[in-house]
Design an enzyme around this catalytic site. Structure first.
Site, mmCIF file in Angstrom:
data_model
loop_
_atom_site.group_PDB
_atom_site.id
_atom_site.type_symbol
_atom_site.label_atom_id
_atom_site.label_comp_id
_atom_site.label_asym_id
_atom_site.label_seq_id
_atom_site.Cartn_x
_atom_site.Cartn_y
_atom_site.Cartn_z
ATOM 1 C CB CYS A 139 -0.887 0.032 1.239
ATOM 2 S SG CYS A 139 -1.944 -1.369 1.426
HETATM 3 N N1 SAJ Z 1 6.848 2.333 8.535
HETATM 4 C C1 SAJ Z 1 7.841 3.209 8.960
HETATM 5 N N2 SAJ Z 1 7.537 4.121 9.931
HETATM 6 C C2 SAJ Z 1 6.277 4.198 10.472
HETATM 7 C C3 SAJ Z 1 5.279 3.305 10.015
HETATM 8 C C4 SAJ Z 1 5.584 2.377 9.049
HETATM 9 O O1 SAJ Z 1 8.975 3.168 8.485
HETATM 10 O O2 SAJ Z 1 6.064 5.028 11.357
HETATM 11 C C5 SAJ Z 1 7.152 1.351 7.478
HETATM 12 C C6 SAJ Z 1 6.944 -0.091 7.901
HETATM 13 O O3 SAJ Z 1 8.125 -0.636 8.436
HETATM 14 C C7 SAJ Z 1 6.582 -0.764 6.575
HETATM 15 C C8 SAJ Z 1 5.876 0.333 5.797
HETATM 16 O O4 SAJ Z 1 6.258 1.577 6.408
HETATM 17 O O5 SAJ Z 1 7.749 -1.140 5.867
HETATM 18 C C9 SAJ Z 1 4.368 0.210 5.805
HETATM 19 O O6 SAJ Z 1 3.989 0.038 7.142
HETATM 20 P P1 SAJ Z 1 2.428 0.131 7.589
HETATM 21 O O7 SAJ Z 1 2.377 0.023 9.059
HETATM 22 O O8 SAJ Z 1 1.802 1.303 6.954
HETATM 23 O O9 SAJ Z 1 1.840 -1.228 7.051
HETATM 24 P P2 SAJ Z 1 0.909 -1.552 5.834
HETATM 25 O O10 SAJ Z 1 1.588 -1.382 4.542
HETATM 26 O O11 SAJ Z 1 0.321 -2.872 6.143
HETATM 27 O O12 SAJ Z 1 -0.194 -0.417 5.889
HETATM 28 C C10 SAJ Z 1 -1.490 -0.732 6.251
HETATM 29 C C11 SAJ Z 1 -2.308 0.231 5.458
HETATM 30 N N3 SAJ Z 1 -3.656 -0.234 5.387
HETATM 31 C C12 SAJ Z 1 -4.327 -0.126 4.208
HETATM 32 O O13 SAJ Z 1 -3.842 0.367 3.237
HETATM 33 C C13 SAJ Z 1 -5.685 -0.657 4.180
HETATM 34 C C14 SAJ Z 1 -2.246 1.618 6.054
HETATM 35 O O14 SAJ Z 1 -3.310 2.409 5.527
HETATM 36 C C15 SAJ Z 1 -2.367 1.613 7.542
HETATM 37 O O15 SAJ Z 1 -2.183 2.950 8.014
HETATM 38 C C16 SAJ Z 1 -1.286 0.734 8.136
HETATM 39 O O16 SAJ Z 1 -1.573 -0.594 7.653
HETATM 40 C C17 SAJ Z 1 -1.307 0.765 9.644
HETATM 41 O O17 SAJ Z 1 -1.789 1.769 10.198
HETATM 42 O O18 SAJ Z 1 -0.746 -0.174 10.222
#
Ligand code: SAJ
Length: 426
Positions: free
Chosen positions: A259
């Site tokens: 995403c």
């Molecule tokens: N990450 C960082 N710093 C942060 C948060 C994440 O470096 O503060 C990195 C993570 O390590 C990862 C990437 O970003 O590599 C994405 O992390 P994520 O927590 O956003 O995980 P996702 O990709 O599963 O995002 C999902 C998304 N959900 C949908 O698209 C329906 C996102 O909208 C959500 O915000 C996220 O989960 C969530 O909140 O956990």
């Protein structure tokens, strides 16, 4: 009233939705064209981490590759991947194929709901013209299209398909109302009706671009505060004590997943086609994509300060998954870390308990004892629990997720050279 529905695409979005709709009393057909995945489902096994085998085995869902069964369904929900290609261009090929196959078999008066993430304009300017040019359907008359962007958060113990609020847009009032009725029956959460398809498409891209730019913000701060000698992780924790108007994000070795690193490119490309240049979104992407090499450069700087280099050093990449405690390596920064290390002549070894088939070792102890340094990419629980005593004195650890910050002194006392994304001073 619709009782028979079909979900197209039995992945991390479609399968949980199919199971939920089935539990709520719908007669569900799960359409899957991947033979291996279909065979697993038909034998009662789950192909995704977040769904247990028993849920599949005990469900009454008909898993099939056969789109013909759609004729009897009042609703077809499309949940197929919308990735970007290696040049970061949006790739709608799977969605177009699924939309065509679905609309060809849907009867008059039925509804197609697209849950796949798309940029504003895809439903109106790509999918509806495709349906009307390749089938006898007239969208808004014989067939209705709605968009309800998926919001699955893999590995999240609290928020799941049954309780996450949703937004809805449609090509017609009937389509909007039929889709609203469907989701109201299966979801305990708010379902907000948007004015049109484009608004619904834009909501998802905006919520994920919001996350990408906020991560880029703290990643840039990590780089500047490392020059200034300030620990950004602690500063963010401090800022997070403000009970309003601040949402903490944390710096890391990269942004992966299906995403966050993908969705902004859909908007960048669509706006560009209409003459608008999203400089800020593009800059955020550049900052986040630079983090893997930034971390490897810091590891190399550590060695060069000792008159050494990464050449021939046995460096362990800890984690292939893009996110902690799940087994999903899509767009994972680990790939860029491996390449950056190899470009500097390091001998790269990998270990991820969720990807033993791609790991060079069977367990963490063997991995550490066979290498001289490690770079943490994914903060899996097994890694976060590493104790300083499990690493030999003189071992070098670069913590790409600030996972060990609280144990920094213990690592140093054990003779381990430790640095992290928020404190590169080894
Ligand atoms: N990450 C960082 N710093 C942060 C948060 C994440 O470096 O503060 C990195 C993570 O390590 C990862 C990437 O970003 O590599 C994405 O992390 P994520 O927590 O956003 O995980 P996702 O990709 O599963 O995002 C999902 C998304 N959900 C949908 O698209 C329906 C996102 O909208 C959500 O915000 C996220 O989960 C969530 O909140 O956990």
């Amino acid at each position: 009233m619709v009782t028979k529905i079909a979900i197209i695409g039995m992945g991390y979005v479609g399968l949980p939705l199919a199971l939920l709709a089935s539990r709520k009393g719908f007669d569900v057909t799960g359409i899957e064209i991947d033979e291996k995945k279909l065979a697993k489902l038909q034998s009662g096994f789950s192909p995704i981490d977040d769904v247990a085998d028993d849920e599949v085995k005990n469900s009454k869902i008909t898993f099939t590759p056969d789109f013909d069964l759609l004729r009897e369904c009042g609703i077809g929900v499309i949940c197929v991947p919308t990735p970007v290609d290696h040049e970061k261009n949006p790739d709608l090929s799977l969605l177009k194929k699924a939309t065509l196959a679905t609309s060809e078999h849907m009867s008059d008066g039925s509804l197609i709901i697209v849950e796949s993430t798309v940029n504003p304009g895809v439903c109106d300017e790509v999918l509806i013209p495709l349906i009307e040019s390749e089938t006898n359907h007239r969208v808004g008359e014989t067939l209705h299209i709605a968009h309800c962007p998926e919001r699955i958060n893999p590995g999240d113990p609290k928020w799941h398909v049954g309780n996450i609020n949703r937004v809805l847009g449609a090509s017609s009032k009937k389509g909007l109302n039929d889709a609203f009725d469907f989701y109201s029956k299966i979801i305990d959460g708010e379902i907000m009706k948007m004015a049109n398809l484009k608004e619904a498409e834009a909501v998802k891209i905006v919520e994920n671009s919001f996350r990408d730019i906020n991560i880029a913000f703290v990643n840039e701060l990590a780089r500047s505060f490392n020059v200034l000698g300030i620990n950004i992780h602690n500063v963010i924790d401090g800022a997070a004590t403000k009970p309003f108007a601040f949402m903490p994000h944390y710096p890391g070795i990269g942004v992966g997943g299906h995403c966050i690193p993908v969705d902004p490119y859909y908007l960048i490309e669509y706006a560009n086609d209409h003459g608008f240049d999203h400089k800020f979104l593009k800059l955020a992407r550049q900052i986040n994509e630079s983090m893997p090499s930034y971390c490897v450069d810091n590891l190399e700087r550590f060695y060069s300060r000792k008159g050494e280099s990464l050449k021939q050093k046995r460096v362990l990449v800890l984690g292939l998954s893009y996110k902690a405690n799940i087994g999903d390596s899509r767009e994972s920064p680990s790939k860029n870390v491996v390449k950056a290390l190899e470009d500097k002549g390091a001998i790269v070894k990998k270990f991820d308990p969720f990807f033993l088939d791609q790991s060079d070792y069977k367990n963490l102890n063997d991995a550490i004892s066979d290498t001289q340094a490690a770079i943490l990419v994914t903060a899996h629980k097994e890694f976060v629990e590493i104790e300083p005593g499990s690493m030999p004195s003189g071992y070098v650890l670069f913590d790409g997720r600030d996972a060990f910050l609280s144990k920094k002194d213990a690592f140093t006392a054990a003779g381990i050279e430790y640095a992290s994304i928020s404190d590169v001073s080894m």
